[in-house]
Design an enzyme around this catalytic site. Structure first.
Site, short mmCIF file in Angstrom:
data_model
loop_
_atom_site.label_atom_id
_atom_site.label_comp_id
_atom_site.label_asym_id
_atom_site.label_seq_id
_atom_site.Cartn_x
_atom_site.Cartn_y
_atom_site.Cartn_z
N ARG A 175 46.26 10.43 1.18
CA ARG A 175 47.47 9.59 1.84
C ARG A 175 46.97 8.52 2.59
O ARG A 175 47.48 8.26 3.72
CB ARG A 175 48.41 10.48 2.42
CG ARG A 175 49.36 11.36 1.47
CD ARG A 175 50.07 10.53 0.30
NE ARG A 175 50.96 11.61 -0.40
CZ ARG A 175 50.68 12.50 -1.24
NH1 ARG A 175 49.47 12.35 -1.89
NH2 ARG A 175 51.52 13.05 -1.91
N SER A 250 57.73 12.76 1.32
CA SER A 250 57.29 13.49 2.33
C SER A 250 57.25 12.57 3.67
O SER A 250 56.65 11.59 3.67
CB SER A 250 55.79 14.01 1.91
OG SER A 250 56.00 14.67 0.68
N GLU A 346 53.85 10.53 7.56
CA GLU A 346 53.31 9.98 6.52
C GLU A 346 53.55 8.27 6.36
O GLU A 346 52.83 7.47 6.13
CB GLU A 346 53.55 10.64 5.05
CG GLU A 346 52.83 10.17 4.09
CD GLU A 346 53.27 10.52 2.65
OE1 GLU A 346 52.98 11.58 2.23
OE2 GLU A 346 53.96 9.81 2.07
N1 EPU Z 1 57.48 25.17 1.09
C1 EPU Z 1 58.30 25.69 1.73
N2 EPU Z 1 59.44 25.25 2.13
C2 EPU Z 1 59.65 23.92 1.85
C3 EPU Z 1 58.79 23.06 1.16
C4 EPU Z 1 57.59 23.72 0.69
O1 EPU Z 1 58.07 26.93 1.90
O2 EPU Z 1 60.81 23.72 2.16
C5 EPU Z 1 56.18 25.42 0.45
C6 EPU Z 1 56.30 25.68 -1.25
O3 EPU Z 1 56.72 26.84 -1.33
C7 EPU Z 1 54.77 25.24 -1.48
C8 EPU Z 1 54.16 24.52 -0.37
O4 EPU Z 1 55.09 24.59 0.86
O5 EPU Z 1 54.09 26.71 -1.46
C9 EPU Z 1 54.05 23.15 -0.99
O6 EPU Z 1 55.09 22.49 -1.33
P1 EPU Z 1 55.38 21.74 -2.44
O7 EPU Z 1 54.58 22.19 -3.83
O8 EPU Z 1 56.78 21.29 -2.68
O9 EPU Z 1 54.39 20.25 -2.02
P2 EPU Z 1 53.93 19.77 -0.47
O10 EPU Z 1 52.85 19.88 0.01
O11 EPU Z 1 55.26 19.71 0.19
C10 EPU Z 1 52.86 17.72 -1.61
C11 EPU Z 1 53.18 16.09 -1.31
C12 EPU Z 1 54.13 15.60 -2.30
C13 EPU Z 1 53.87 15.98 -3.57
C14 EPU Z 1 53.65 17.53 -3.73
C15 EPU Z 1 53.33 17.81 -5.25
C16 EPU Z 1 52.34 15.48 0.80
C17 EPU Z 1 52.55 15.16 2.19
N3 EPU Z 1 53.06 15.65 0.21
O12 EPU Z 1 54.13 18.15 -0.92
O13 EPU Z 1 54.15 14.21 -2.22
O14 EPU Z 1 54.86 15.61 -4.60
O15 EPU Z 1 52.71 18.06 -2.90
O16 EPU Z 1 51.88 17.52 -5.33
O17 EPU Z 1 51.07 15.59 0.31
C18 EPU Z 1 54.91 12.45 -0.85
O18 EPU Z 1 53.86 12.30 -0.56
O19 EPU Z 1 55.97 11.52 -0.67
C19 EPU Z 1 55.17 13.30 -1.75
C20 EPU Z 1 56.58 13.73 -2.07
#
Ligand code: EPU
Length: 350
Positions: A175, A250, A346
């Site tokens: 990012r 995010s 972000e």
């Molecule tokens: N989780 C929770 N609670 C929540 C949210 C997440 O426990 O409310 C846990 C999930 O269960 C999972 C982990 O956290 O084990 C990761 O969650 P998720 O797969 O939803 O992905 P993320 O790390 O929260 C990142 C990116 C997203 C992207 C997704 C999928 C960043 C900052 N965000 O989110 O990107 O779509 O992975 O690859 O890296 C964005 O940048 O705007 C964005 C949406």
């Protein structure tokens, strides 16, 4: 609502005291002192050279999907409206496709698939424009844009000259890129060329995507369209549509901590969601940290934490940028207090 005054000079239009509500996905109603909609590199140069722009700060806006506008902008907003997409060339290994900065990212991804050129399907439905994609090196479900990038054109705001950047010059990170750091406020991206390898491999390991493919009976050898459909379904289920609920995706980056700090943390919080990095450090799921602090679904004024994804802050209607920032700060305090981990926003905060 006041009607903006519009004038015509040197083939560029300037609007004064213009509401940016339709130009940021949080839907904040802040105003631009001057606004110019640019449809070509020549118009960019003309707008920058216009006497009315002299001495003004500039803000380049694409879809406004990665900014938090906390106050009126007292300078010139350049609204990127360059359009067009084409296959520029092809060799035995790859297709090269170019899109102008103002193209909608998701429509561009769908168009590449319709041309029979897979490779961007994991990045379906990411809000914003093509020109914004390299700035924060958008990524999702195991793929970052930098892995499909060939080059870009960008206009230097101070001089109006166009420069070409290859991947090394863009210095992509998680990012992150040159345009978020040293290049910030110095360049406006006008077009991006992608390299889509013909030896296509699915990226379908990400748990949510694998589950969705399995549910549709497509777990074995999914094609790019099946992955595209799965990504769209997963995003629709988890992430709010900015047209219905203002947000900027995010709100925080997933923090990366060193191995020793991670071991201490894991001893205390065995369920912490983590991803080991190639350099030995560990990336944590910020959404999990925020969720664990009890913030999911909670509101502060008109700003709230999304009910299905704690990493996304939303405007429940009538929120200001300051309200969203106040919520973000409360979350940062709680996360640092409980986990000793600092969360970094972000989107660009203005
Ligand atoms: N989780 C929770 N609670 C929540 C949210 C997440 O426990 O409310 C846990 C999930 O269960 C999972 C982990 O956290 O084990 C990761 O969650 P998720 O797969 O939803 O992905 P993320 O790390 O929260 C990142 C990116 C997203 C992207 C997704 C999928 C960043 C900052 N965000 O989110 O990107 O779509 O992975 O690859 O890296 C964005 O940048 O705007 C964005 C949406």
């Amino acid at each position: 609502m006041s009607v903006p005054s519009v004038s015509f000079a040197d083939s560029v239009w300037f609007a004064a005291d213009y509401s940016l509500r339709e130009h940021n996905t949080f839907g904040f109603d802040v105003r631009a002192h001057l606004l110019c909609r640019v449809e070509s590199e020549a118009q960019f140069a003309a707008a920058l050279a216009d006497p009315r722009a002299e001495g003004l700060r500039t803000l380049v806006l694409g879809g406004g999907s990665n900014v938090v506008l906390t106050r009126d902008f007292d300078g010139l907003v350049l609204l990127v409206a360059l359009r067009g997409r084409e296959v520029v060339r092809e060799d035995s290994d790859a297709w090269y496709v170019r899109a102008a900065a103002g193209e909608t990212w998701h429509d561009f991804v769908a168009w590449t698939l319709a041309q029979g050129m897979p490779g961007l399907e994991n990045l379906a439905l990411i809000p914003g424009t093509v020109g914004a994609a390299p700035i924060q090196n958008i990524g999702a479900y195991g793929l970052e844009m930098g892995e499909r990038f060939a080059s870009l054109r960008a206009i230097e705001l101070a001089t109006g000259t166009v420069h070409e950047f290859d991947a090394a010059a863009c210095r992509f990170g998680y990012r992150d890129s040159f345009f978020k750091r040293e290049g910030r406020e110095r360049f406006a991206i006008t077009s991006v060329t992608f390299r889509l390898p013909k030896a296509w491999q699915p990226h379908a390991d990400y748990a949510d995507i694998a589950r969705e493919l399995a549910a549709k009976g497509k777990a074995d050898n999914p094609d790019a369209q099946a992955i595209f459909d799965a990504v769209v379904a997963v995003r629709r289920a988890k992430l709010p549509d900015p047209r219905e609920l203002g947000n900027a995706g995010s709100f925080f980056k997933n923090p990366v901590i060193d191995a020793a700090q991670f071991e201490t943390l894991r001893a205390r919080e065995p369920e912490v969601v983590s991803y080991p990095q190639p350099d030995g450090r560990v990336k944590l799921a910020a959404g999990w940290l925020i969720d664990r602090c009890g913030w999911k679904g909670r509101a502060l004024g008109h700003a709230a934490v999304h009910e299905r994804q704690a990493l996304v802050l939303v405007n429940r209607g009538g929120a200001t940028g300051a309200e969203v920032l106040a919520l973000a700060q409360r979350i940062q305090q709680d996360v640092i207090q409980r986990f000793g981990v600092a969360l970094e926003p972000e989107p660009l905060v203005l």
